[in-house]
Design an enzyme around this catalytic site. Structure first.
Site, PDB file in Angstrom:
ATOM      1  N   ASP A 143      30.095   2.210  -7.262  1.00 25.06           N
ATOM      2  CA  ASP A 143      29.584   1.245  -8.329  1.00 25.06           C
ATOM      3  C   ASP A 143      29.960  -0.080  -8.179  1.00 25.06           C
ATOM      4  O   ASP A 143      29.470  -1.025  -8.590  1.00 25.06           O
ATOM      5  CB  ASP A 143      29.874   1.875  -9.862  1.00 25.06           C
ATOM      6  CG  ASP A 143      28.949   2.799 -10.180  1.00 25.06           C
ATOM      7  OD1 ASP A 143      28.090   3.363  -9.203  1.00 25.06           O
ATOM      8  OD2 ASP A 143      29.182   3.297 -11.379  1.00 25.06           O
ATOM      9  N   LEU A 195      17.765   6.604 -22.811  1.00 27.19           N
ATOM     10  CA  LEU A 195      16.957   7.559 -23.089  1.00 27.19           C
ATOM     11  C   LEU A 195      17.613   8.981 -23.156  1.00 27.19           C
ATOM     12  O   LEU A 195      17.238   9.917 -24.045  1.00 27.19           O
ATOM     13  CB  LEU A 195      15.918   7.681 -22.054  1.00 27.19           C
ATOM     14  CG  LEU A 195      14.847   6.358 -22.196  1.00 27.19           C
ATOM     15  CD1 LEU A 195      13.831   6.406 -21.300  1.00 27.19           C
ATOM     16  CD2 LEU A 195      14.436   6.086 -23.609  1.00 27.19           C
ATOM     17  N   GLU A 196      18.574   9.331 -22.131  1.00 25.52           N
ATOM     18  CA  GLU A 196      19.296  10.635 -22.371  1.00 25.52           C
ATOM     19  C   GLU A 196      19.976  10.625 -23.648  1.00 25.52           C
ATOM     20  O   GLU A 196      19.972  11.741 -24.248  1.00 25.52           O
ATOM     21  CB  GLU A 196      20.095  10.635 -20.839  1.00 25.52           C
ATOM     22  CG  GLU A 196      19.331  10.678 -19.670  1.00 25.52           C
ATOM     23  CD  GLU A 196      20.059  11.255 -18.514  1.00 25.52           C
ATOM     24  OE1 GLU A 196      19.500  11.513 -17.570  1.00 25.52           O
ATOM     25  OE2 GLU A 196      21.561  11.105 -18.594  1.00 25.52           O
ATOM     26  N   HIS A 230       5.471  31.609  -4.454  1.00 27.12           N
ATOM     27  CA  HIS A 230       4.551  31.910  -5.773  1.00 27.12           C
ATOM     28  C   HIS A 230       5.160  32.760  -6.680  1.00 27.12           C
ATOM     29  O   HIS A 230       5.631  33.826  -6.317  1.00 27.12           O
ATOM     30  CB  HIS A 230       3.076  31.980  -5.296  1.00 27.12           C
ATOM     31  CG  HIS A 230       2.287  32.453  -6.609  1.00 27.12           C
ATOM     32  ND1 HIS A 230       1.620  31.368  -7.185  1.00 27.12           N
ATOM     33  CD2 HIS A 230       1.876  33.461  -6.849  1.00 27.12           C
ATOM     34  CE1 HIS A 230       0.965  31.963  -8.298  1.00 27.12           C
ATOM     35  NE2 HIS A 230       1.033  33.353  -7.823  1.00 27.12           N
ATOM     36  N   LEU A 273      40.865  13.286 -12.852  1.00 29.51           N
ATOM     37  CA  LEU A 273      39.976  12.587 -11.663  1.00 29.51           C
ATOM     38  C   LEU A 273      38.417  12.842 -11.912  1.00 29.51           C
ATOM     39  O   LEU A 273      38.048  13.428 -12.969  1.00 29.51           O
ATOM     40  CB  LEU A 273      40.498  13.374 -10.338  1.00 29.51           C
ATOM     41  CG  LEU A 273      41.704  13.359  -9.784  1.00 29.51           C
ATOM     42  CD1 LEU A 273      42.041  14.306  -8.727  1.00 29.51           C
ATOM     43  CD2 LEU A 273      41.709  11.754  -9.029  1.00 29.51           C
ATOM     44  N   SER A 303      32.485   1.048 -12.448  1.00 28.79           N
ATOM     45  CA  SER A 303      31.977   0.321 -13.318  1.00 28.79           C
ATOM     46  C   SER A 303      32.238   0.636 -14.661  1.00 28.79           C
ATOM     47  O   SER A 303      32.653   1.692 -15.014  1.00 28.79           O
ATOM     48  CB  SER A 303      30.357   0.314 -13.259  1.00 28.79           C
ATOM     49  OG  SER A 303      29.725   1.655 -13.192  1.00 28.79           O
TER      50      SER A 303
END
Lengths: 508, 117
Positions: A355, A227-228, A487, A78, A186
């Site tokens: 997709d 790019l990855e 911070h 899956l 896809s």
């Protein structure tokens, strides 16, 4: 005697029948020649074709809602593309290749002396496989927990309510359902002229499973996937050249200023870029794969050679073998299943998510749709805000954005304010010695409502969640700026960019 | 606390608590173009399919959208109106008569023996 010889319990393909219809009085004929119009087996409330992110999320949600649900998946595990050959394995490689690269190049100035650093690609791949199998098995567990029937096989429409399933383990079965979701996902779009063998000419699937680091790699397409994966292999030692047809990397959604900065940062890491360049042909007949390029607007041809060519020009909906013709369902000119605002196809009990239909091909968009489509079924209403879906590129530094970019706002003739804050002025980024990048806000000039947020920098993928929430709830940049951020954290850069949008940043 | 109050007098945040989410009492289920549809319109086939499917059935007579929340009987009669006639072959395929296969005919005629011959 006759009876004892005959295998009476042998299942035989019979017409769908119901208990109430005619039964032959002869005991021998019972269960053999009954005729009727409803299935003997109980219909499911919902059958989902595809166990990817859209499908499995919808299945779990449906199980939680008390529906009788089955999910058909042909891969054998899956999670679909995302878990098996997409987001998850690539993130494993991105994370570990970044660590390797950092240990090689970024330890001395941190006061860490390291000895001989070697890459063990086999083990890096094993670590990836462990992550993947753990997660896919986790979904199987969730299926059991939520009473989802998991059917391993290839589903195809037989009619509007019946799915014929070719089981992985052999044999066939049929499931009938009152409602059906198509979530078949896809596949990578192939490049004409190059035959994908996933060894020398690869898609993202091959890029996460190379057996050795190629000396030279060409990436066709400078979008997020290209790019990855280019980043991974560049960090591991490959000479990577990205060829992109458009004038900027990252695809059309990435803000031009962010894309330019990202390209600069990735170039510093050794990646080469050829923008405004189209690949006219490819040749994989010899030892090296060669591609021919020319300027997008026409110009001098150039031939580039590589050991491996990654084809990352996009993805296309996958409906092969689904039997859409059997029920008369059509797709649009790009192969997407046509749906309405409630994910219904023209046949109202058949819906489509993920997709395979409209919208960006992103796993988190598919997840949202999975939940929403089930809610339309059970509650009559669902929610997906297509204007607030974040995009993230997991390079280093990460790039993330949500909402509109400057180009889109200009095209829509919207007046806007811009505010940005560099990580070089952020205390935590300074202490981490990871100061490249910036946060950029775009807000409506009149109302200060946030229209888009674009980040390149450390932890951008996590930070964009706050921006998505802000856009979802219609926040102003002042709302963000007046919210306390701990911070020292990187998120202070986010707050300061918001301050810079409606007033002035304190630390820059 | 007082400082926040004083600040809010001059500025009202755009993010506000809207209360617990509830399902609206009435929901319009008529099909509209998907928000991410590139054409921002529905193909003609959506309307034509519904028109055809509605001819003899209760399609589109949604009320709450809950699965099984209303008995089938409350959706109204599925028979054609008075004066309207239709043939079974006009119905969706699942309602149509199944054709006898030669094997079935032989099974009936031979008392089932043909299946094991």
């Amino acid at each position: 005697m006759f009876r004892s010889v005959l295998p009476r319990a042998v299942p035989r393909a019979v017409r769908p029948v119901s208990q109430s219809t005619f039964c032959a009085p002869n005991i021998y004929f019972q269960n053999r020649l009954r005729r009727g119009y409803a299935s003997e087996a109980e219909d499911k409330d919902l059958v989902i074709i595809g166990g990817g992110v859209a499908g499995y999320v919808a299945a779990i949600k449906a199980g939680q809602s008390g529906l009788k649900v089955a999910c058909i998946e042909k891969r054998g595990s899956l999670g679909g593309t995302c878990l098996n050959v997409g987001c998850i394995p690539s993130k494993s490689l991105l994370n570990n290749s970044h660590l390797y690269h950092q240990i090689l190049h970024d330890t001395k100035n941190r006061g860490i002396e390291v000895g001989d650093v070697k890459l063990n690609l086999g083990n890096m791949m094993k670590a990836k496989d462990t992550s993947v199998s753990g997660l896919t098995k986790g979904i199987e567990f969730l299926f059991k927990k939520n009473n989802v029937e998991y059917i391993k096989g290839t589903g195809a429409f037989k009619d509007e309510h019946t799915i014929a399933v070719n089981l992985i383990d052999g044999g066939e079965t049929e499931v009938r359902a009152k409602n059906i979701f198509i979530a078949t996902g896809s596949e990578a779009t192939p490049f004409p002229g190059l035959t994908i063998d996933e060894k020398r000419v690869i898609t993202s699937t091959g890029a996460i499973a190379l057996q050795e680091v190629p000396k030279k790699m060409i990436v066709i397409g400078g979008g997020i996937i290209g790019l990855e994966m280019g980043s991974v292999w560049a960090r591991l030692g490959a000479e990577v050249t990205v060829v992109e047809f458009m004038g900027q990397i990252g695809g059309p959604g990435m803000d031009a200023e962010i894309a330019k900065l990202t390209q600069k940062l990735l170039s510093k890491q050794g990646m080469k870029f050829k923008l405004n360049t189209k690949v006219t042909k490819g040749d994989d007949s010899s030892d090296v794969v060669s591609i021919t390029t020319e300027a997008a607007k026409g110009g001098k041809e150039e031939t580039l050679d590589a050991d491996v060519v990654l084809v990352a020009i996009g993805r296309r909906p996958y409906t092969y073998g689904l039997g859409l013709d059997n029920i008369g369902l059509e797709t649009d000119n790009r192969g997407r299943i046509e749906i309405d605002n409630e994910y219904r196809t023209k046949i109202p009990h058949i819906r489509s998510i993920g997709d395979v239909t409209f919208g960006p091909m992103l796993a988190h968009k598919a997840e949202e749709e999975g939940v929403a489509a089930v809610e339309y079924l059970t509650k009559g209403t669902g929610h997906v805000n297509y204007g607030a879906i974040p995009s993230v590129m997991y390079t280093h530094p990460e790039v993330a954005w949500v909402g509109q970019n400057e180009h889109e706002l200009k095209a829509a003739n919207v007046k806007y304010n811009v505010g940005s804050f560099p990580f070089s002025a952020n205390s935590r980024a300074k202490t981490n010695l990871d100061t490249e990048g910036l946060v950029k806000f775009l807000s409506d000039a009149k109302t200060d409502r946030i229209l888009g947020i674009h980040i390149v920098g450390p932890n951008a993928g996590e930070m964009i969640a706050e921006g998505t929430l802000a856009i979802e709830y219609g926040a102003s940049s002042e709302d963000i700026a007046r919210t306390s951020h701990a911070h020292p954290t990187l998120s202070e850069a986010f707050k300061e960019a918001a301050m810079a949008t409606y007033d002035k940043a304190i630390h820059y | 606390m007082n400082a926040t109050k004083a600040l809010l007098q001059g500025r009202q945040p755009m993010i506000r608590f809207l209360g617990k989410r509830t399902t609206p009492a009435t929901i319009d289920h008529t099909p509209h173009a998907h928000p991410a549809s590139p054409t921002h319109s529905l193909p003609e086939s959506f309307a034509s399919y519904r028109q055809k499917a509605q001819q003899h059935g209760p399609l589109n007579q949604y009320s709450t959208g809950h699965v099984g929340s209303r008995p089938g009987a409350s959706l109204g009669p599925i028979e054609a109106g008075k004066g309207n006639f239709f043939d079974r072959s006009e119905l969706p395929r699942r309602f149509q008569r199944l054709a006898w296969t030669q094997a079935e005919i032989e099974a009936v005629e031979s008392g089932g023996a043909s299946q094991f011959a």
